[in-house]
Design a protein around this motif. Structure first.
Motif, PDB file in Angstrom:
ATOM      1  N   THR A  54      16.474  70.443 -59.439  1.00 16.86           N
ATOM      2  CA  THR A  54      17.578  71.585 -58.644  1.00 16.86           C
ATOM      3  C   THR A  54      18.340  71.477 -57.096  1.00 16.86           C
ATOM      4  N   ASN A  55      17.667  69.806 -56.785  1.00 14.40           N
ATOM      5  CA  ASN A  55      18.549  69.732 -55.040  1.00 14.40           C
ATOM      6  C   ASN A  55      19.260  68.162 -55.794  1.00 14.40           C
ATOM      7  N   LEU A  56      20.097  67.968 -55.678  1.00 19.66           N
ATOM      8  CA  LEU A  56      20.704  66.903 -56.230  1.00 19.66           C
ATOM      9  C   LEU A  56      20.985  66.601 -55.127  1.00 19.66           C
ATOM     10  N   THR A  57      20.818  65.259 -53.960  1.00 20.73           N
ATOM     11  CA  THR A  57      21.672  65.220 -52.567  1.00 20.73           C
ATOM     12  C   THR A  57      22.224  63.756 -53.251  1.00 20.73           C
ATOM     13  N   LYS A  58      23.461  64.056 -52.126  1.00 21.87           N
ATOM     14  CA  LYS A  58      24.536  62.681 -52.546  1.00 21.87           C
ATOM     15  C   LYS A  58      24.206  61.437 -51.282  1.00 21.87           C
ATOM     16  N   ILE A  59      23.968  60.904 -50.597  1.00 23.36           N
ATOM     17  CA  ILE A  59      23.454  60.103 -49.833  1.00 23.36           C
ATOM     18  C   ILE A  59      24.862  58.884 -49.908  1.00 23.36           C
ATOM     19  N   ASN A  60      25.707  58.656 -48.985  1.00 23.97           N
ATOM     20  CA  ASN A  60      26.367  57.857 -48.299  1.00 23.97           C
ATOM     21  C   ASN A  60      26.394  57.050 -47.668  1.00 23.97           C
ATOM     22  N   ARG A  61      26.422  55.670 -48.057  1.00 26.26           N
ATOM     23  CA  ARG A  61      25.984  54.902 -46.899  1.00 26.26           C
ATOM     24  C   ARG A  61      26.919  54.873 -45.561  1.00 26.26           C
ATOM     25  N   LYS A  62      26.466  54.144 -44.689  1.00 21.83           N
ATOM     26  CA  LYS A  62      26.952  53.862 -43.018  1.00 21.83           C
ATOM     27  C   LYS A  62      26.914  52.792 -42.724  1.00 21.83           C
ATOM     28  N   LEU A  63      27.712  52.205 -41.833  1.00 22.94           N
ATOM     29  CA  LEU A  63      27.503  51.287 -41.232  1.00 22.94           C
ATOM     30  C   LEU A  63      26.955  51.707 -39.740  1.00 22.94           C
ATOM     31  N   TYR A  64      26.147  50.919 -38.872  1.00 15.54           N
ATOM     32  CA  TYR A  64      25.907  51.486 -37.671  1.00 15.54           C
ATOM     33  C   TYR A  64      26.167  50.697 -36.569  1.00 15.54           C
ATOM     34  N   SER A  65      25.897  49.288 -37.237  1.00 17.27           N
ATOM     35  CA  SER A  65      26.247  48.183 -36.359  1.00 17.27           C
ATOM     36  C   SER A  65      27.081  47.111 -37.602  1.00 17.27           C
ATOM     37  N   ILE A  66      28.287  46.011 -36.461  1.00 18.49           N
ATOM     38  CA  ILE A  66      29.408  45.598 -36.868  1.00 18.49           C
ATOM     39  C   ILE A  66      28.831  44.292 -36.444  1.00 18.49           C
ATOM     40  N   LEU A  67      27.588  42.601 -37.304  1.00 23.86           N
ATOM     41  CA  LEU A  67      27.750  41.712 -36.210  1.00 23.86           C
ATOM     42  C   LEU A  67      26.335  42.268 -35.436  1.00 23.86           C
ATOM     43  N   LYS A  68      25.675  43.160 -35.490  1.00 24.91           N
ATOM     44  CA  LYS A  68      24.312  43.605 -34.672  1.00 24.91           C
ATOM     45  C   LYS A  68      25.151  43.555 -32.790  1.00 24.91           C
ATOM     46  N   ILE A  69      26.095  44.787 -33.167  1.00 19.86           N
ATOM     47  CA  ILE A  69      26.985  45.137 -32.029  1.00 19.86           C
ATOM     48  C   ILE A  69      26.989  46.508 -32.548  1.00 19.86           C
ATOM     49  N   ASN A  70      26.383  47.154 -31.845  1.00 18.66           N
ATOM     50  CA  ASN A  70      26.094  48.492 -31.953  1.00 18.66           C
ATOM     51  C   ASN A  70      27.706  49.308 -32.320  1.00 18.66           C
ATOM     52  N   ILE A  71      27.965  50.355 -32.378  1.00 16.08           N
ATOM     53  CA  ILE A  71      29.359  50.803 -32.737  1.00 16.08           C
ATOM     54  C   ILE A  71      29.948  52.148 -32.017  1.00 16.08           C
ATOM     55  N   GLY A  72      28.776  52.847 -32.053  1.00 13.47           N
ATOM     56  CA  GLY A  72      28.144  54.051 -30.534  1.00 13.47           C
ATOM     57  C   GLY A  72      28.456  55.122 -31.625  1.00 13.47           C
ATOM     58  N   ARG A  73      29.438  55.390 -33.451  1.00 13.53           N
ATOM     59  CA  ARG A  73      28.835  55.813 -34.288  1.00 13.53           C
ATOM     60  C   ARG A  73      28.540  55.519 -36.205  1.00 13.53           C
ATOM     61  N   ALA A  74      28.224  56.323 -36.833  1.00 14.68           N
ATOM     62  CA  ALA A  74      28.578  55.903 -38.171  1.00 14.68           C
ATOM     63  C   ALA A  74      29.487  55.897 -38.271  1.00 14.68           C
ATOM     64  N   ILE A  75      30.025  54.797 -39.231  1.00 14.11           N
ATOM     65  CA  ILE A  75      31.911  54.768 -39.939  1.00 14.11           C
ATOM     66  C   ILE A  75      30.924  54.868 -41.127  1.00 14.11           C
ATOM     67  N   PRO A  76      31.394  55.490 -42.090  1.00 15.51           N
ATOM     68  CA  PRO A  76      31.055  55.668 -44.027  1.00 15.51           C
ATOM     69  C   PRO A  76      31.356  54.220 -44.549  1.00 15.51           C
ATOM     70  N   LEU A  77      31.060  54.176 -45.598  1.00 18.92           N
ATOM     71  CA  LEU A  77      31.352  53.158 -45.939  1.00 18.92           C
ATOM     72  C   LEU A  77      33.243  53.113 -46.789  1.00 18.92           C
ATOM     73  N   ARG A  78      32.360  54.390 -47.374  1.00 17.89           N
ATOM     74  CA  ARG A  78      33.352  54.476 -48.017  1.00 17.89           C
ATOM     75  C   ARG A  78      35.039  54.754 -47.478  1.00 17.89           C
ATOM     76  N   SER A  79      35.085  54.785 -46.191  1.00 20.12           N
ATOM     77  CA  SER A  79      36.510  55.407 -44.665  1.00 20.12           C
ATOM     78  C   SER A  79      36.719  53.526 -44.885  1.00 20.12           C
ATOM     79  N   LEU A  80      35.380  52.673 -44.885  1.00 20.27           N
ATOM     80  CA  LEU A  80      35.979  51.363 -44.436  1.00 20.27           C
ATOM     81  C   LEU A  80      36.390  50.901 -45.331  1.00 20.27           C
ATOM     82  N   LEU A  81      36.384  51.422 -46.414  1.00 16.51           N
ATOM     83  CA  LEU A  81      37.031  50.518 -48.109  1.00 16.51           C
ATOM     84  C   LEU A  81      38.180  50.911 -48.089  1.00 16.51           C
TER      85      LEU A  81
END
Length: 165
Positions: free
Chosen positions: A16-43
């Motif tokens: 009944t409840n199918l959820t879609k999980i979007n992959r997100k990046l939270y850090s680059i090279l162990k440096i915190n970005i501050g907010r999550a960036i969706p992987l799709r937006s990066l592509l």
């Protein structure tokens, strides 16, 4: 003699409840970005960056885009496309569906037709007014106070005719 009645049952599983999980990046090279960036937006960003690079380096085609400053072409346009196309996923639409509806809208504008309940109807026409309503102030007595209202009397009525383009 008793008859046994056997009923055959089948288990049914319903999602009944199918959820879609979007992959997100939270850090680059162990440096915190501050907010999550969706992987799709990066592509989308890297795809737009590659397309801008290719278009700016193809002979004769590059004259169309060389007037755009370097920073806007290589940073601004990819960020803008990633931002706009990345938000479409919330509407459950692909970017292809967005561009298809965008171009079909402008194609319908050029054809001078509208759609109402799935049927093609002619576009509304422009109306021109003939005749002018006139008015006059009733009673030319001096108003007793500043807040008193004037009474207006209308004569005639406006008529209109359609002009087809």
């Amino acid at each position: 003699m008793e008859q046994e009645t056997t009923q055959q049952t089948t288990k049914m599983y319903v999602i009944t409840n199918l959820t879609k999980i979007n992959r997100k990046l939270y850090s680059i090279l162990k440096i915190n970005i501050g907010r999550a960036i969706p992987l799709r937006s990066l592509l989308y960003f890297f795809t737009a960056l590659v397309l801008v690079f290719i278009v700016r380096h193809i002979p004769f085609v590059n004259y169309l885009v060389t007037w755009i400053p370097f920073t806007i072409a290589y940073i601004g346009i990819p960020i803008l496309t990633a931002y706009l196309l990345g938000g479409i996923a919330g509407e459950d639409r692909t970017p292809l569906a967005l561009f298809r509806s965008f171009f079909s809208y402008y194609r319908r504008q050029q054809r001078n037709t509208n759609y109402f309940r799935g049927k093609e109807v002619p576009k509304p026409v422009v109306y021109q007014f003939k005749g002018m309503p006139t008015y006059q102030v009733k009673g030319k007595s001096k108003p007793k106070s500043k807040e008193s209202k004037k009474d207006y009397k209308l004569k005639g009525f406006p008529t209109f005719e359609s002009i087809k383009k």
